[in-house]
Design an enzyme around this catalytic site. Sequence first.
Site, mmCIF file in Angstrom:
data_model
loop_
_atom_site.group_PDB
_atom_site.id
_atom_site.type_symbol
_atom_site.label_atom_id
_atom_site.label_comp_id
_atom_site.label_asym_id
_atom_site.label_seq_id
_atom_site.Cartn_x
_atom_site.Cartn_y
_atom_site.Cartn_z
ATOM 1 N N ASN A 162 1.969 -11.920 0.706
ATOM 2 C CA ASN A 162 2.812 -10.759 1.002
ATOM 3 C C ASN A 162 2.197 -10.034 2.200
ATOM 4 O OD1 ASN A 162 4.259 -8.406 1.061
ATOM 5 N ND2 ASN A 162 3.551 -7.646 -0.926
ATOM 6 N N TRP A 163 2.804 -10.246 3.350
ATOM 7 C CA TRP A 163 2.233 -9.648 4.571
ATOM 8 C C TRP A 163 2.397 -8.133 4.586
ATOM 9 C CZ3 TRP A 163 3.406 -12.672 9.705
ATOM 10 C CH2 TRP A 163 3.067 -14.026 9.542
ATOM 11 N N LYS A 164 3.290 -7.621 3.762
ATOM 12 C CA LYS A 164 3.629 -6.191 3.819
ATOM 13 C C LYS A 164 4.065 -5.840 5.247
ATOM 14 C CE LYS A 164 0.629 -5.538 -0.104
ATOM 15 N NZ LYS A 164 -0.253 -4.674 -0.877
ATOM 16 N N HIS B 119 7.922 -4.584 -6.060
ATOM 17 C CA HIS B 119 6.510 -4.359 -5.722
ATOM 18 C C HIS B 119 6.147 -2.897 -5.997
ATOM 19 C CE1 HIS B 119 2.781 -4.061 -3.509
ATOM 20 N NE2 HIS B 119 2.710 -5.379 -3.600
ATOM 21 N N GLU C 118 4.524 -0.854 -4.351
ATOM 22 C CA GLU C 118 4.696 0.042 -3.201
ATOM 23 C C GLU C 118 6.145 0.493 -3.081
ATOM 24 O OE1 GLU C 118 2.786 -2.626 -0.473
ATOM 25 O OE2 GLU C 118 0.896 -2.241 -1.500
ATOM 26 N N GLU D 276 0.446 -7.229 -10.970
ATOM 27 C CA GLU D 276 -0.400 -6.599 -9.960
ATOM 28 C C GLU D 276 -0.816 -5.220 -10.453
ATOM 29 O OE1 GLU D 276 0.571 -8.465 -5.829
ATOM 30 O OE2 GLU D 276 1.798 -6.696 -6.126
ATOM 31 N N GLY E 210 -5.282 -3.500 -2.696
ATOM 32 C CA GLY E 210 -5.833 -2.957 -1.458
ATOM 33 C C GLY E 210 -7.066 -2.095 -1.656
ATOM 34 N N SER F 17 -6.362 -7.440 -4.636
ATOM 35 C CA SER F 17 -7.676 -7.771 -4.061
ATOM 36 C C SER F 17 -8.122 -9.198 -4.406
ATOM 37 C CB SER F 17 -8.731 -6.744 -4.488
ATOM 38 O OG SER F 17 -8.370 -5.453 -4.032
ATOM 39 N N GLY G 122 -2.241 -9.991 -0.767
ATOM 40 C CA GLY G 122 -1.935 -9.032 0.286
ATOM 41 C C GLY G 122 -2.880 -9.232 1.457
HETATM 42 P P1 13P Z 1 -4.101 -6.896 -1.819
HETATM 43 O O1 13P Z 1 -4.370 -8.379 -1.968
HETATM 44 O O2 13P Z 1 -4.260 -6.414 -0.409
HETATM 45 O O3 13P Z 1 -4.847 -6.091 -2.832
HETATM 46 O O4 13P Z 1 -2.527 -6.700 -2.138
HETATM 47 C C1 13P Z 1 -1.981 -7.284 -3.267
HETATM 48 C C2 13P Z 1 -0.525 -7.114 -3.209
HETATM 49 O O5 13P Z 1 -0.015 -6.005 -3.320
HETATM 50 C C3 13P Z 1 0.300 -8.311 -3.010
HETATM 51 O O6 13P Z 1 1.644 -8.047 -3.220
#
Ligand code: 13P
Length: 253
Positions: A9-11, A98, A100, A170, A176, A216, A237
């Site tokens: 997931n590049w966000k 997600h 977020e 998650e 993150g 993470s 992420g």
């Molecule tokens: P991180 O791997 O940066 O913690 O993010 C996980 C994530 O939200 C994947 O959708």
Amino acid sequence: MRKKIVAGNWKMNKSFEEADELISDIQDGLEKITLDRNTLLIVCPPFPYLEMASDYSSESYFLVGAQDVSANDNGAYTGEVSASMLQSMELPYCIVGHSERRAYHHETDELIARKVDQLLSHDIKPIMCCGEVLAEREAGQQFDVVRRQITDGLFHLDNDQIQNVVIAYEPVWAIGTGKTATPEQAQEIHAFIRQLLAEKYSAKVADTISILYGGSCKPSNARQLFANPDVDGGLIGGACLNADDFLAIAQSF
Ligand code: 13P
């Protein structure tokens, strides 16, 4: 045998040129390694880069997914992207729910259920995210939160539909933050989710559904996480923004 999946997931990251470089690095890297035949690698870049990623994927071993979809059909919804648009690009996967989007866009379980329906009715497999925030974990509410998210987001689906869904657990406190759930914490919730699926559908159906861990996850901890019987891979992420790290995680089964 259910699929092992590593999805990136590049966000909201990368310029067009950087995206081109990263996807090209993933393609080059895949030429040099052999992934298990049962492992799927999915790249989920931002919307503007989906076409480029799809072009690369047609000559490589990865699949492409979007990061979100509208709950509505085509029409007057400025800024939204519909499931029929994603289907017309032949995208096989799309992330929904997600944390977020739940936090910053106030997405509810009810809205996420509508997005799941949009995707399934357009032959796109949803990667449905769930997971508790830190305060909920500290209050011991993680099972209740995840039960509600899974029940309200997915349990209107029938036996066939649910088997086209991928679930990503998650824990929000691990996203993150560099704070990963321990392999035991991940396995505990993954087993709980599979038990919910078994109770609602059947053990046989539950056994076909891939449940990914996210938060993470990186090359240094992926193997320990994926070694658990109910952890079928990861939703990555930060570490997916580097081709070597992303591919190292994909080889961690
Ligand atoms: P991180 O791997 O940066 O913690 O993010 C996980 C994530 O939200 C994947 O959708």
